[in-house]
Scaffold this active site. Structure first.
Site, short mmCIF file in Angstrom:
data_model
loop_
_atom_site.label_atom_id
_atom_site.label_comp_id
_atom_site.label_asym_id
_atom_site.label_seq_id
_atom_site.Cartn_x
_atom_site.Cartn_y
_atom_site.Cartn_z
N ILE A 12 -12.10 -29.41 65.47
CA ILE A 12 -12.80 -29.11 66.72
C ILE A 12 -14.28 -29.43 66.53
O ILE A 12 -14.78 -29.46 65.41
CB ILE A 12 -12.66 -27.62 67.17
CG1 ILE A 12 -12.99 -26.65 66.03
CG2 ILE A 12 -11.29 -27.35 67.74
CD1 ILE A 12 -13.06 -25.21 66.47
N SER A 58 -15.36 -38.23 59.45
CA SER A 58 -16.01 -38.73 60.66
C SER A 58 -17.23 -39.50 60.18
O SER A 58 -17.63 -39.40 59.01
CB SER A 58 -16.43 -37.52 61.49
OG SER A 58 -17.54 -37.82 62.31
N ASP A 60 -2.32 -22.06 63.36
CA ASP A 60 -3.78 -22.12 63.41
C ASP A 60 -4.24 -22.44 62.00
O ASP A 60 -4.07 -21.61 61.08
CB ASP A 60 -4.36 -20.78 63.90
CG ASP A 60 -5.87 -20.84 64.04
OD1 ASP A 60 -6.52 -21.67 63.36
OD2 ASP A 60 -6.41 -20.06 64.84
N TYR A 88 -19.89 -28.95 62.72
CA TYR A 88 -19.01 -30.14 62.64
C TYR A 88 -19.54 -31.08 61.56
O TYR A 88 -18.80 -31.51 60.67
CB TYR A 88 -18.97 -30.83 64.01
CG TYR A 88 -17.99 -31.99 64.08
CD1 TYR A 88 -16.63 -31.76 64.28
CD2 TYR A 88 -18.42 -33.31 63.96
CE1 TYR A 88 -15.73 -32.82 64.35
CE2 TYR A 88 -17.53 -34.37 64.04
CZ TYR A 88 -16.18 -34.13 64.24
OH TYR A 88 -15.29 -35.18 64.31
N ALA A 131 -6.32 -31.83 62.04
CA ALA A 131 -6.81 -30.87 63.05
C ALA A 131 -8.33 -30.72 62.96
O ALA A 131 -8.89 -30.67 61.87
CB ALA A 131 -6.14 -29.51 62.86
N1 LIG Z 1 -12.19 -38.53 68.57
C1 LIG Z 1 -13.15 -39.01 67.80
O1 LIG Z 1 -14.06 -39.74 68.25
C2 LIG Z 1 -13.14 -38.69 66.31
C3 LIG Z 1 -14.04 -39.39 65.49
C4 LIG Z 1 -14.07 -39.10 64.13
C5 LIG Z 1 -13.21 -38.15 63.61
N2 LIG Z 1 -12.34 -37.49 64.42
C6 LIG Z 1 -11.47 -36.46 63.80
O2 LIG Z 1 -10.13 -36.71 64.14
C7 LIG Z 1 -9.39 -35.48 64.11
C8 LIG Z 1 -8.55 -35.36 65.37
O3 LIG Z 1 -9.41 -35.24 66.49
P1 LIG Z 1 -9.07 -35.84 67.93
O4 LIG Z 1 -10.17 -36.77 68.26
O5 LIG Z 1 -7.68 -36.28 67.99
O6 LIG Z 1 -9.31 -34.53 68.81
P2 LIG Z 1 -8.38 -33.77 69.88
O7 LIG Z 1 -7.76 -34.73 70.82
O8 LIG Z 1 -9.23 -32.67 70.43
O9 LIG Z 1 -7.23 -33.16 68.98
C9 LIG Z 1 -7.52 -32.15 68.04
C10 LIG Z 1 -6.22 -31.60 67.49
O10 LIG Z 1 -6.55 -30.55 66.56
C11 LIG Z 1 -5.81 -29.39 66.92
N3 LIG Z 1 -6.52 -28.16 66.55
C12 LIG Z 1 -7.75 -27.76 66.95
N4 LIG Z 1 -8.01 -26.54 66.42
C13 LIG Z 1 -6.92 -26.20 65.69
C14 LIG Z 1 -6.59 -25.07 64.91
N5 LIG Z 1 -7.42 -24.02 64.78
N6 LIG Z 1 -5.39 -25.04 64.29
C15 LIG Z 1 -4.52 -26.08 64.42
N7 LIG Z 1 -4.78 -27.18 65.13
C16 LIG Z 1 -5.98 -27.23 65.77
C17 LIG Z 1 -5.61 -29.50 68.44
O11 LIG Z 1 -4.45 -28.79 68.84
P3 LIG Z 1 -4.41 -27.31 69.48
O12 LIG Z 1 -5.57 -27.19 70.39
O13 LIG Z 1 -3.07 -27.32 70.18
O14 LIG Z 1 -4.44 -26.37 68.32
C18 LIG Z 1 -5.35 -31.00 68.58
O15 LIG Z 1 -4.00 -31.28 68.30
C19 LIG Z 1 -10.45 -34.37 63.94
O16 LIG Z 1 -10.48 -33.96 62.61
C20 LIG Z 1 -11.74 -35.06 64.34
O17 LIG Z 1 -12.86 -34.48 63.72
C21 LIG Z 1 -12.28 -37.74 65.76
#
Ligand SMILES: NC(=O)c1ccc[n+]([C@@H]2O[C@H](COP(=O)([O-])OP(=O)(O)OC[C@H]3O[C@@H](n4cnc5c(N)ncnc54)[C@H](OP(=O)(O)O)[C@@H]3O)[C@@H](O)[C@H]2O)c1
Length: 269
Positions: A95, A144, A65, A157, A93
């Site tokens: 949320i 982001s 975590d 966020y 990582a």
């Molecule tokens: N998707 C988008 O449109 C977007 C756009 C801009 C930026 N981002 C950024 O990209 C990154 C990845 O996001 P994603 O889109 O791939 O989202 P996702 O599919 O929800 O994946 C999030 C990952 O973070 C992990 N995570 C969440 N809370 C955690 C914690 N407390 N400790 C360790 N791991 C944790 C989750 O694994 P577990 O639940 O197994 O812990 C999962 O592997 C984030 O930083 C997000 O802000 C995403």
């Protein structure tokens, strides 16, 4: 031509159980990286580790975590025990949350999101820094578009993603001359579970489908672009042209930018 920058490179990827982190792990594995994969869902993490080994990488799964300083310290120590060094840290990582600040019954969800999205990048970075200095390594931070712009919600966020820019921008200056580089990336909408799993006002996953899924970038494309930027030790990457223009426009017509952002990011729950 296949990119080989990360061949035998010791890379820690946080948030590797799903989405962009999973895609980063698999792309890196294909390049022959030596991976440490971190997230909370052990079963998914082990699956990604198995698939990474099948693609030619080494992979160690460490349930973590990232909001726990102690667990982040252990993550780095176990990486060094296994591989002897750390070359690259990808702070991925994250949320999200769904509720406006004015509708929050208390600050529990706000503090949780800030703990994961901000301190969840600070803790691994602090623990890994001595090793990254020794290897003249790379740090990557997932920001982001909400790192640049305000939101229709005064949520954690947006605050956390803004804070990362200040933190990593300052760290980059501190690290000048050490050989350690910092790459900040700002993906647009990417097709992952980020929005579906965003916490509601009671701290439960929202569970809905966002209107932003249509036309979103694939996690694989996003991962490839992130790794290209990290390989080239770029300062920043993945800023869409519209966002570049928006950054400039915010200086001369901030009200207009606020109105556009409000339309694009109004709450979906
Ligand atoms: N998707 C988008 O449109 C977007 C756009 C801009 C930026 N981002 C950024 O990209 C990154 C990845 O996001 P994603 O889109 O791939 O989202 P996702 O599919 O929800 O994946 C999030 C990952 O973070 C992990 N995570 C969440 N809370 C955690 C914690 N407390 N400790 C360790 N791991 C944790 C989750 O694994 P577990 O639940 O197994 O812990 C999962 O592997 C984030 O930083 C997000 O802000 C995403």
């Amino acid at each position: 031509m296949v990119n080989r920058t990360f061949r035998e490179n010791v890379v820690i990827v946080t948030g590797a159980s799903a989405g962009i982190g999973r895609a980063l792990a698999l792309e890196l594995a294909g390049q022959g990286a030596m991976l440490t994969l971190a997230a909370r869902r052990t079963e998914l993490l082990e699956e990604v580790a198995g698939e990474s080994r099948n693609r030619g990488g080494e992979a160690l799964a460490i349930p973590t975590d990232v909001s726990s300083r102690e667990q982040c310290r252990r993550l780095v120590e176990q990486t060094v025990e296994r591989y002897g060094r750390v070359d690259t840290l990808i702070n991925n990582a994250g949320i999200n949350m769904t509720t406006r600040f004015t509708d929050l019954p208390d600050l529990g969800v706000f503090e949780r999101v800030m703990a994961v999205d901000f301190y969840g990048q600070v803790y691994p970075t602090h623990a890994a820094l001595p090793y990254l200095r020794a290897s003249r390594g790379r740090i990557v931070s997932l920001g982001s578009l909400k790192s640049f712009f305000a939101n229709a919600r005064a949520d954690a966020y947006t605050a956390g993603k803004h804070a990362l820019v200040g933190f990593f921008g300052s760290l980059r200056i501190e690290l000048a001359g050490t050989g350690v580089t910092v790459t900040l990336v700002y993906p647009p909408w990417v097709a992952t579970e980020l929005r579906t799993r965003a916490l509601d006002r009671d701290g439960r996953p929202w569970g809905g489908v966002s209107r932003h899924e249509e036309g979103a970038m694939s996690p694989e494309t996003c991962a490839r672009l992130i790794l290209e930027a990290a390989a080239a030790r770029k300062r920043e990457a993945l800023i869409p042209t519209r966002a570049k223009f928006g950054r400039w426009l915010a200086l001369v017509a901030p009200g207009m930018v606020d109105r556009t952002v409000a339309k694009e990011t109004e709450p979906e729950s």
